[in-house]
Scaffold this motif. Sequence first.
Motif, mmCIF file in Angstrom:
data_model
loop_
_atom_site.group_PDB
_atom_site.id
_atom_site.type_symbol
_atom_site.label_atom_id
_atom_site.label_comp_id
_atom_site.label_asym_id
_atom_site.label_seq_id
_atom_site.Cartn_x
_atom_site.Cartn_y
_atom_site.Cartn_z
ATOM 1 N N LEU A 111 0.835 -1.196 0.000
ATOM 2 C CA LEU A 111 0.000 0.000 0.000
ATOM 3 C C LEU A 111 0.872 1.248 0.000
ATOM 4 O O LEU A 111 1.867 1.328 0.724
ATOM 5 C CB LEU A 111 -0.920 0.029 1.225
ATOM 6 C CG LEU A 111 -2.016 -1.037 1.298
ATOM 7 C CD1 LEU A 111 -2.787 -0.884 2.611
ATOM 8 C CD2 LEU A 111 -2.959 -0.942 0.114
ATOM 9 N N ALA A 112 0.488 2.230 -0.812
ATOM 10 C CA ALA A 112 1.199 3.504 -0.848
ATOM 11 C C ALA A 112 0.306 4.545 -1.500
ATOM 12 O O ALA A 112 -0.540 4.226 -2.333
ATOM 13 C CB ALA A 112 2.509 3.382 -1.637
ATOM 14 N N THR A 113 0.482 5.795 -1.095
ATOM 15 C CA THR A 113 -0.148 6.891 -1.819
ATOM 16 C C THR A 113 0.938 7.561 -2.649
ATOM 17 O O THR A 113 2.132 7.486 -2.330
ATOM 18 C CB THR A 113 -0.792 7.920 -0.878
ATOM 19 O OG1 THR A 113 0.232 8.631 -0.156
ATOM 20 C CG2 THR A 113 -1.741 7.247 0.093
ATOM 21 N N ALA A 114 0.523 8.217 -3.729
ATOM 22 C CA ALA A 114 1.499 8.865 -4.611
ATOM 23 C C ALA A 114 0.836 10.011 -5.362
ATOM 24 O O ALA A 114 -0.371 9.994 -5.627
ATOM 25 C CB ALA A 114 2.076 7.854 -5.607
ATOM 26 N N VAL A 115 1.643 11.009 -5.703
ATOM 27 C CA VAL A 115 1.212 12.068 -6.602
ATOM 28 C C VAL A 115 2.254 12.147 -7.714
ATOM 29 O O VAL A 115 3.461 12.138 -7.456
ATOM 30 C CB VAL A 115 1.053 13.421 -5.872
ATOM 31 C CG1 VAL A 115 2.340 13.862 -5.206
ATOM 32 C CG2 VAL A 115 0.537 14.494 -6.827
ATOM 33 N N HIS A 116 1.773 12.189 -8.953
ATOM 34 C CA HIS A 116 2.633 12.154 -10.137
ATOM 35 C C HIS A 116 2.395 13.427 -10.940
ATOM 36 O O HIS A 116 1.261 13.743 -11.293
ATOM 37 C CB HIS A 116 2.285 10.919 -10.978
ATOM 38 C CG HIS A 116 3.026 10.828 -12.277
ATOM 39 N ND1 HIS A 116 2.459 10.288 -13.414
ATOM 40 C CD2 HIS A 116 4.276 11.213 -12.638
ATOM 41 C CE1 HIS A 116 3.327 10.330 -14.398
ATOM 42 N NE2 HIS A 116 4.440 10.888 -13.953
ATOM 43 N N VAL A 117 3.464 14.163 -11.219
ATOM 44 C CA VAL A 117 3.338 15.391 -12.005
ATOM 45 C C VAL A 117 4.251 15.304 -13.219
ATOM 46 O O VAL A 117 5.381 14.823 -13.140
ATOM 47 C CB VAL A 117 3.671 16.647 -11.170
ATOM 48 C CG1 VAL A 117 5.073 16.589 -10.613
ATOM 49 C CG2 VAL A 117 3.504 17.915 -11.989
ATOM 50 N N VAL A 118 3.723 15.746 -14.354
ATOM 51 C CA VAL A 118 4.496 15.887 -15.585
ATOM 52 C C VAL A 118 4.501 17.365 -15.928
ATOM 53 O O VAL A 118 3.445 17.976 -16.102
ATOM 54 C CB VAL A 118 3.874 15.072 -16.744
ATOM 55 C CG1 VAL A 118 4.715 15.225 -18.003
ATOM 56 C CG2 VAL A 118 3.743 13.606 -16.351
ATOM 57 N N LEU A 119 5.704 17.949 -16.009
ATOM 58 C CA LEU A 119 5.839 19.389 -16.136
ATOM 59 C C LEU A 119 6.640 19.737 -17.382
ATOM 60 O O LEU A 119 7.761 19.253 -17.572
ATOM 61 C CB LEU A 119 6.535 19.941 -14.887
ATOM 62 C CG LEU A 119 6.774 21.432 -14.770
ATOM 63 C CD1 LEU A 119 5.474 22.218 -14.850
ATOM 64 C CD2 LEU A 119 7.480 21.738 -13.447
ATOM 65 N N ASP A 120 6.059 20.583 -18.249
ATOM 66 C CA ASP A 120 6.745 21.090 -19.427
ATOM 67 C C ASP A 120 7.527 22.330 -19.005
ATOM 68 O O ASP A 120 6.932 23.370 -18.700
ATOM 69 C CB ASP A 120 5.729 21.428 -20.524
ATOM 70 C CG ASP A 120 6.393 21.786 -21.844
ATOM 71 O OD1 ASP A 120 7.447 22.466 -21.823
ATOM 72 O OD2 ASP A 120 5.846 21.430 -22.906
#
Length: 239
Positions: A111-120
């Motif tokens: 179990l894990a929480t995550a936030v994923h961002v893709v930035l130009d």
Amino acid sequence: MQDHAEWARLRDRLLSRGRMPELPPGWCHQSAMLPASGFEYGGDFIVSDLSADGRRLQLVLVDVCGSGQSAVPAAVKFAGALESLVVAVPDEALLDAANAYLQRQPEDENLATAVHVVLDLATGEYRIRSAGHPPALHWSAARREWRIDNARGTTLGVTDTPEFGETRGRLAAGEALLFYTDGVVESRSVTMDDGIAWLRSVAREAVLDDWDGAAKRIIDQVDLGDDDRAVLVVRRTGI
């Protein structure tokens, strides 16, 4: 049972994997992490990837279930998996691939929480996807305040059919994104909503005082608790 030297080795591996790349002119980042009260090591970590042309940045902030030493071995393994996945799968499939990995792990490591961002980094445009993680904050230079991002989603490892919310936005010069783990905003005596309101206020004062060192000043004001804490700030300076 692992001794102190073994814990230190595992934590060093986790930290080395979490080193952020040097960003091109006009961008900067900072982070701060603290383990749960009474521990020297924790399970929060960052995985990042900067494209060869220096234009596209991917970041994943992860909070592995558990705290302190109990979370470190699972975090090290998961960080290694994500480090491979972030360069091997399309960004829109990253959280699904991470979820599939955790579904194959032993029950106490899945179990894990995550936030994923893709930035130009050329335009400032970004996409945020969340997997059960507290909402990101966007610094509005015009309003001089942190606004709450609306991306929400399913915690990784819970189901083989997760749903991940996605939001899109753009950072103008002087604006920033702030990511954090739930240990920053939630405890037995503080609800998530109240904690986020507190963070918006504290983080506002921190950056108005001086952007340099703001992440550490925020972490330093979090009450010691039984969860790990991490803060990551990515800012478009425009200079």
